[in-house]
Design a protein around this motif. Sequence first.
Motif, PDB file in Angstrom:
ATOM      1  N   ASP A 274     -30.153  12.622 -26.958  1.00 47.05           N
ATOM      2  CA  ASP A 274     -29.706  13.523 -28.020  1.00 47.05           C
ATOM      3  C   ASP A 274     -30.101  13.028 -29.410  1.00 47.05           C
ATOM      4  OD1 ASP A 274     -28.420  15.109 -26.072  1.00 47.05           O
ATOM      5  OD2 ASP A 274     -26.637  13.854 -26.166  1.00 47.05           O
ATOM      6  N   GLU A 275     -30.300  11.734 -29.568  1.00 50.08           N
ATOM      7  CA  GLU A 275     -30.591  11.173 -30.882  1.00 50.08           C
ATOM      8  C   GLU A 275     -32.084  11.161 -31.204  1.00 50.08           C
ATOM      9  OE1 GLU A 275     -28.400   9.573 -28.666  1.00 50.08           O
ATOM     10  OE2 GLU A 275     -26.814  10.638 -29.754  1.00 50.08           O
ATOM     11  N   THR A 276     -32.922  11.343 -30.213  1.00 50.97           N
ATOM     12  CA  THR A 276     -34.365  11.251 -30.443  1.00 50.97           C
ATOM     13  C   THR A 276     -34.856  12.414 -31.297  1.00 50.97           C
ATOM     14  OG1 THR A 276     -34.838  10.035 -28.417  1.00 50.97           O
ATOM     15  CG2 THR A 276     -36.638  11.325 -29.343  1.00 50.97           C
ATOM     16  N   HIS A 277     -35.639  12.094 -32.302  1.00 53.12           N
ATOM     17  CA  HIS A 277     -36.307  13.107 -33.124  1.00 53.12           C
ATOM     18  C   HIS A 277     -37.801  13.014 -32.854  1.00 53.12           C
ATOM     19  CE1 HIS A 277     -37.491  15.636 -36.478  1.00 53.12           C
ATOM     20  NE2 HIS A 277     -38.318  14.674 -36.860  1.00 53.12           N
ATOM     21  N   ARG A 278     -38.345  14.032 -32.214  1.00 56.90           N
ATOM     22  CA  ARG A 278     -39.773  14.075 -31.934  1.00 56.90           C
ATOM     23  C   ARG A 278     -40.403  15.152 -32.817  1.00 56.90           C
ATOM     24  NH1 ARG A 278     -42.912  16.788 -27.134  1.00 56.90           N
ATOM     25  NH2 ARG A 278     -44.952  15.812 -27.383  1.00 56.90           N
ATOM     26  N   PRO A 279     -41.180  14.782 -33.808  1.00 53.92           N
ATOM     27  CA  PRO A 279     -41.727  15.785 -34.722  1.00 53.92           C
ATOM     28  C   PRO A 279     -42.816  16.632 -34.067  1.00 53.92           C
ATOM     29  CG  PRO A 279     -42.636  13.626 -35.207  1.00 53.92           C
ATOM     30  CD  PRO A 279     -41.582  13.412 -34.158  1.00 53.92           C
ATOM     31  N   ILE A 280     -43.050  17.807 -34.639  1.00 55.15           N
ATOM     32  CA  ILE A 280     -44.193  18.637 -34.257  1.00 55.15           C
ATOM     33  C   ILE A 280     -45.393  18.180 -35.074  1.00 55.15           C
ATOM     34  CG2 ILE A 280     -45.130  20.981 -34.142  1.00 55.15           C
ATOM     35  CD1 ILE A 280     -42.250  21.997 -34.040  1.00 55.15           C
ATOM     36  N   ARG A 281     -46.498  17.943 -34.423  1.00 58.83           N
ATOM     37  CA  ARG A 281     -47.684  17.450 -35.127  1.00 58.83           C
ATOM     38  C   ARG A 281     -48.124  18.417 -36.220  1.00 58.83           C
ATOM     39  NH1 ARG A 281     -51.694  16.215 -30.232  1.00 58.83           N
ATOM     40  NH2 ARG A 281     -53.128  16.977 -31.846  1.00 58.83           N
ATOM     41  N   PRO A 282     -48.489  17.912 -37.396  1.00 61.16           N
ATOM     42  CA  PRO A 282     -48.936  18.802 -38.481  1.00 61.16           C
ATOM     43  C   PRO A 282     -50.134  19.663 -38.099  1.00 61.16           C
ATOM     44  CG  PRO A 282     -48.437  16.620 -39.348  1.00 61.16           C
ATOM     45  CD  PRO A 282     -48.361  16.515 -37.847  1.00 61.16           C
ATOM     46  N   ASP A 283     -51.053  19.109 -37.268  1.00 65.70           N
ATOM     47  CA  ASP A 283     -52.221  19.896 -36.877  1.00 65.70           C
ATOM     48  C   ASP A 283     -51.861  21.002 -35.893  1.00 65.70           C
ATOM     49  OD1 ASP A 283     -51.720  17.788 -35.000  1.00 65.70           O
ATOM     50  OD2 ASP A 283     -53.658  18.204 -34.080  1.00 65.70           O
ATOM     51  N   MET A 284     -50.614  21.013 -35.407  1.00 66.90           N
ATOM     52  CA  MET A 284     -50.130  22.080 -34.538  1.00 66.90           C
ATOM     53  C   MET A 284     -49.068  22.921 -35.229  1.00 66.90           C
ATOM     54  SD  MET A 284     -50.070  20.369 -30.747  1.00 66.90           S
ATOM     55  CE  MET A 284     -51.621  19.987 -29.903  1.00 66.90           C
ATOM     56  N   GLY A 285     -49.071  22.891 -36.548  1.00 70.37           N
ATOM     57  CA  GLY A 285     -48.185  23.764 -37.309  1.00 70.37           C
ATOM     58  C   GLY A 285     -46.857  23.155 -37.672  1.00 70.37           C
TER      59      GLY A 285
ATOM     60  N   ASP B  70     -42.049  19.231 -42.210  1.00 67.36           N
ATOM     61  CA  ASP B  70     -40.946  18.280 -42.328  1.00 67.36           C
ATOM     62  C   ASP B  70     -39.656  18.876 -41.761  1.00 67.36           C
ATOM     63  OD1 ASP B  70     -42.574  16.454 -43.512  1.00 67.36           O
ATOM     64  OD2 ASP B  70     -41.925  16.873 -45.564  1.00 67.36           O
ATOM     65  N   GLY B  71     -38.966  18.103 -40.937  1.00 63.66           N
ATOM     66  CA  GLY B  71     -37.699  18.532 -40.356  1.00 63.66           C
ATOM     67  C   GLY B  71     -37.812  19.158 -38.990  1.00 63.66           C
ATOM     68  N   ASP B  72     -39.001  19.651 -38.610  1.00 63.47           N
ATOM     69  CA  ASP B  72     -39.159  20.231 -37.280  1.00 63.47           C
ATOM     70  C   ASP B  72     -38.937  19.166 -36.213  1.00 63.47           C
ATOM     71  OD1 ASP B  72     -39.851  22.668 -38.360  1.00 63.47           O
ATOM     72  OD2 ASP B  72     -42.015  22.363 -38.169  1.00 63.47           O
ATOM     73  N   SER B  73     -38.352  19.578 -35.093  1.00 62.26           N
ATOM     74  CA  SER B  73     -38.112  18.652 -33.995  1.00 62.26           C
ATOM     75  C   SER B  73     -38.460  19.338 -32.686  1.00 62.26           C
ATOM     76  CB  SER B  73     -36.648  18.199 -33.976  1.00 62.26           C
ATOM     77  OG  SER B  73     -36.448  17.174 -33.031  1.00 62.26           O
ATOM     78  N   ASN B  74     -39.025  18.586 -31.774  1.00 59.71           N
ATOM     79  CA  ASN B  74     -39.484  19.163 -30.515  1.00 59.71           C
ATOM     80  C   ASN B  74     -38.821  18.462 -29.335  1.00 59.71           C
ATOM     81  OD1 ASN B  74     -40.927  20.842 -28.837  1.00 59.71           O
ATOM     82  ND2 ASN B  74     -42.889  19.814 -29.099  1.00 59.71           N
TER      83      ASN B  74
ATOM     84  N   PRO C 119     -37.525  26.963 -34.705  1.00 57.84           N
ATOM     85  CA  PRO C 119     -36.452  27.569 -35.497  1.00 57.84           C
ATOM     86  C   PRO C 119     -36.597  27.236 -36.978  1.00 57.84           C
ATOM     87  CG  PRO C 119     -35.566  26.466 -33.547  1.00 57.84           C
ATOM     88  CD  PRO C 119     -37.002  26.057 -33.654  1.00 57.84           C
ATOM     89  N   VAL C 120     -36.273  28.216 -37.821  1.00 60.39           N
ATOM     90  CA  VAL C 120     -36.216  27.984 -39.258  1.00 60.39           C
ATOM     91  C   VAL C 120     -34.933  27.214 -39.558  1.00 60.39           C
ATOM     92  CG1 VAL C 120     -36.008  29.087 -41.515  1.00 60.39           C
ATOM     93  CG2 VAL C 120     -37.594  30.014 -39.818  1.00 60.39           C
TER      94      VAL C 120
END
Length: 285
Positions: free
Chosen positions: A131-142, A145-149, A266-267
Amino acid sequence: MTAATPEGLHVTALTVYPVKSLAGIPVDEALVETRGLHGDRRWAVVDPEGTKVTAREEHALLGLRAEPLDDGGVRLVAPGADALELAAPRGAAPVPVAFSGQEQALSAGAHADAWLTARVGRPLRLVWQDDETHRPIRPDMGGADGDSNSLSDAAPLHVTSESSLARLNDWLLETAAERGEQPRDPLGHDRFRPNVVVSGSEPFAEDSWTTVRLGDVPFRATMVCDRCVMTTVDRVELRTGKEPIRTLARHRKWDGATWFGIRLTPVLPLVEGAVLRVGDPVDPA
């Protein structure tokens, strides 16, 4: 907001995939979290070194099913085998994994590993994104900042449309006729493993969506979805064919890839307790 009608653009199906690459579970509604639908792709299969293993390489994974349990657990189901119930391994020691943007996950344990290994026929491990892991979305895939996958390939939510699939099935018939091949049964959305199916739009209208509201939840499009060999695996026989990639490449190829469906995130900030339901209206902007 007014209720969806059959004539309007609306959600016709929702599916969660508790374990990446295993069969999905249809649902009538799902809680929306920053990393996607609740419970979606929080589990994944890796080899003993931690490299992810998907149905691209091991088609047998598509013949297995993971049913969600309370508090993040899953029940693993396979034909001819005893089901295995697993709790989310909170508190387990992390193990190294090789996912883009995530280097550790929690091991599901020896029983889960043995169950998967027996079903697929090679040493495998099951891991869970805590639950604590923050996996970002790669910038080259859109990503922004703040996005999590979750442990999905590129974004939390994957959407396909009824009209786009109908157009593709028409193209598949045309290809078969041109080549003198026996027409095949129409493909279903399961070939593309979407979380959300929508109806009421023109074919491939979703390509141009930049933001879209599903029910009461706003999303941002990250990219059109590039397709891989997994779409060519028959979901019953688990054997690889040429379609739909062969036909998609004729009609939907650019930048060296073939494309079908879109990815959303999600926004933020996301309203706590947001729920997406079958029948919800869809409002692209």
